[in-house]
Design a protein around this motif. Sequence first.
Motif, PDB file in Angstrom:
ATOM      1  N   SER A 134       0.783  -1.347   0.059  1.00 36.97           N
ATOM      2  CA  SER A 134      -0.018  -0.055   0.001  1.00 36.97           C
ATOM      3  C   SER A 134       0.887   1.356  -0.065  1.00 36.97           C
ATOM      4  O   SER A 134       0.406   2.236  -0.420  1.00 36.97           O
ATOM      5  CB  SER A 134      -0.768  -0.018   1.190  1.00 36.97           C
ATOM      6  OG  SER A 134      -0.134  -0.089   2.396  1.00 36.97           O
ATOM      7  N   LEU A 135       2.232   1.138   0.474  1.00 35.16           N
ATOM      8  CA  LEU A 135       2.931   2.216   0.691  1.00 35.16           C
ATOM      9  C   LEU A 135       3.650   2.638  -0.692  1.00 35.16           C
ATOM     10  O   LEU A 135       4.313   3.677  -0.924  1.00 35.16           O
ATOM     11  CB  LEU A 135       4.235   2.464   1.604  1.00 35.16           C
ATOM     12  CG  LEU A 135       3.319   2.532   3.155  1.00 35.16           C
ATOM     13  CD1 LEU A 135       4.293   2.326   4.192  1.00 35.16           C
ATOM     14  CD2 LEU A 135       2.587   3.896   3.318  1.00 35.16           C
ATOM     15  N   LEU A 136       4.078   1.599  -1.646  1.00 33.66           N
ATOM     16  CA  LEU A 136       4.944   1.762  -2.746  1.00 33.66           C
ATOM     17  C   LEU A 136       4.272   2.747  -3.764  1.00 33.66           C
ATOM     18  O   LEU A 136       5.007   3.550  -4.330  1.00 33.66           O
ATOM     19  CB  LEU A 136       5.039   0.134  -3.460  1.00 33.66           C
ATOM     20  CG  LEU A 136       6.230  -0.387  -2.801  1.00 33.66           C
ATOM     21  CD1 LEU A 136       6.102  -1.950  -3.445  1.00 33.66           C
ATOM     22  CD2 LEU A 136       7.231   0.116  -2.735  1.00 33.66           C
ATOM     23  N   PRO A 137       2.964   2.735  -3.896  1.00 31.42           N
ATOM     24  CA  PRO A 137       2.368   3.641  -5.046  1.00 31.42           C
ATOM     25  C   PRO A 137       2.571   5.130  -4.332  1.00 31.42           C
ATOM     26  O   PRO A 137       3.193   5.844  -5.132  1.00 31.42           O
ATOM     27  CB  PRO A 137       1.176   3.314  -5.000  1.00 31.42           C
ATOM     28  CG  PRO A 137       0.745   1.850  -4.668  1.00 31.42           C
ATOM     29  CD  PRO A 137       1.837   1.521  -3.665  1.00 31.42           C
ATOM     30  N   LEU A 138       2.319   5.318  -3.060  1.00 32.15           N
ATOM     31  CA  LEU A 138       2.665   6.692  -2.691  1.00 32.15           C
ATOM     32  C   LEU A 138       4.359   7.266  -2.807  1.00 32.15           C
ATOM     33  O   LEU A 138       4.319   7.983  -3.165  1.00 32.15           O
ATOM     34  CB  LEU A 138       2.173   6.782  -1.228  1.00 32.15           C
ATOM     35  CG  LEU A 138       2.659   7.834  -0.370  1.00 32.15           C
ATOM     36  CD1 LEU A 138       1.738   8.882  -0.970  1.00 32.15           C
ATOM     37  CD2 LEU A 138       2.367   7.693   1.119  1.00 32.15           C
ATOM     38  N   MET A 139       5.130   6.152  -2.532  1.00 40.68           N
ATOM     39  CA  MET A 139       6.432   6.584  -2.765  1.00 40.68           C
ATOM     40  C   MET A 139       6.794   6.765  -4.211  1.00 40.68           C
ATOM     41  O   MET A 139       7.715   7.784  -4.365  1.00 40.68           O
ATOM     42  CB  MET A 139       7.430   5.399  -2.450  1.00 40.68           C
ATOM     43  CG  MET A 139       8.612   5.477  -2.232  1.00 40.68           C
ATOM     44  SD  MET A 139       9.845   4.177  -1.920  1.00 40.68           S
ATOM     45  CE  MET A 139       9.682   3.001  -3.176  1.00 40.68           C
ATOM     46  N   PHE A 140       6.296   6.167  -4.920  1.00 41.19           N
ATOM     47  CA  PHE A 140       6.464   6.474  -6.478  1.00 41.19           C
ATOM     48  C   PHE A 140       5.894   7.654  -6.911  1.00 41.19           C
ATOM     49  O   PHE A 140       6.664   8.279  -7.625  1.00 41.19           O
ATOM     50  CB  PHE A 140       6.149   5.119  -7.351  1.00 41.19           C
ATOM     51  CG  PHE A 140       6.931   3.945  -7.494  1.00 41.19           C
ATOM     52  CD1 PHE A 140       8.114   4.090  -7.510  1.00 41.19           C
ATOM     53  CD2 PHE A 140       6.269   2.797  -7.196  1.00 41.19           C
ATOM     54  CE1 PHE A 140       9.115   2.878  -7.629  1.00 41.19           C
ATOM     55  CE2 PHE A 140       6.970   1.629  -7.206  1.00 41.19           C
ATOM     56  CZ  PHE A 140       8.328   1.540  -7.238  1.00 41.19           C
ATOM     57  N   ARG A 141       4.809   8.024  -6.270  1.00 34.16           N
ATOM     58  CA  ARG A 141       4.264   9.359  -6.663  1.00 34.16           C
ATOM     59  C   ARG A 141       5.206  10.652  -6.148  1.00 34.16           C
ATOM     60  O   ARG A 141       5.206  11.555  -6.737  1.00 34.16           O
ATOM     61  CB  ARG A 141       2.977   9.411  -6.194  1.00 34.16           C
ATOM     62  CG  ARG A 141       1.849   9.067  -7.341  1.00 34.16           C
ATOM     63  CD  ARG A 141       0.251   9.465  -6.668  1.00 34.16           C
ATOM     64  NE  ARG A 141       0.008   8.274  -6.015  1.00 34.16           N
ATOM     65  CZ  ARG A 141      -0.573   8.088  -4.951  1.00 34.16           C
ATOM     66  NH1 ARG A 141      -1.012   9.511  -4.281  1.00 34.16           N
ATOM     67  NH2 ARG A 141      -1.132   7.353  -4.101  1.00 34.16           N
ATOM     68  N   MET A 142       5.742  10.251  -4.808  1.00 39.31           N
ATOM     69  CA  MET A 142       6.713  11.138  -4.398  1.00 39.31           C
ATOM     70  C   MET A 142       7.848  11.337  -5.233  1.00 39.31           C
ATOM     71  O   MET A 142       8.441  12.800  -5.341  1.00 39.31           O
ATOM     72  CB  MET A 142       6.822  10.682  -2.831  1.00 39.31           C
ATOM     73  CG  MET A 142       5.530  11.093  -2.039  1.00 39.31           C
ATOM     74  SD  MET A 142       6.023  10.378  -0.349  1.00 39.31           S
ATOM     75  CE  MET A 142       7.458  11.314   0.203  1.00 39.31           C
ATOM     76  N   LEU A 143       8.466  10.291  -5.684  1.00 38.62           N
ATOM     77  CA  LEU A 143       9.689  10.314  -6.507  1.00 38.62           C
ATOM     78  C   LEU A 143       9.377  11.299  -7.689  1.00 38.62           C
ATOM     79  O   LEU A 143      10.096  11.923  -8.130  1.00 38.62           O
ATOM     80  CB  LEU A 143      10.097   9.030  -6.590  1.00 38.62           C
ATOM     81  CG  LEU A 143      10.554   8.237  -5.421  1.00 38.62           C
ATOM     82  CD1 LEU A 143      11.128   6.984  -5.846  1.00 38.62           C
ATOM     83  CD2 LEU A 143      11.928   8.982  -4.983  1.00 38.62           C
ATOM     84  N   ALA A 144       8.275  10.832  -8.500  1.00 38.15           N
ATOM     85  CA  ALA A 144       7.835  11.617  -9.694  1.00 38.15           C
ATOM     86  C   ALA A 144       7.751  13.146  -9.255  1.00 38.15           C
ATOM     87  O   ALA A 144       7.975  13.846  -9.979  1.00 38.15           O
ATOM     88  CB  ALA A 144       6.669  11.003 -10.330  1.00 38.15           C
TER      89      ALA A 144
END
Length: 103
Positions: free
Chosen positions: A26-36
């Motif tokens: 559940s946290l991986l998509p949030l992390m990828f959005r933050m990196l983008a």
Amino acid sequence: MSRNEKGFTFLEGLAAFAILLVVAASLLPLMFRMLAGLQEEKKEMTAARLLYEHVEKAKVHGLGESEERTIIRNVQYELTYEAGEGGKERACVRYENKQSCLE
């Protein structure tokens, strides 16, 4: 005889591992959005820095108009500076279908 019963059973360990996987998934998509978002912010900061340096160089050399293209990290930045009548000045930076101007 005493038995050592202080550890986890296999099922308890498996349940804890499953919970850990659900939280991580559940946290991986949030992390990828933050990196983008960080990548976009980095491009914006680079554009602002380049525009500042371009305007500074144009003012020092007394240029009425100047244009420059720079490529940094595979992103092309187009910088323009125009000094108009009455002290009006306009500086723009364009990159990746985005434009930012200062007057």
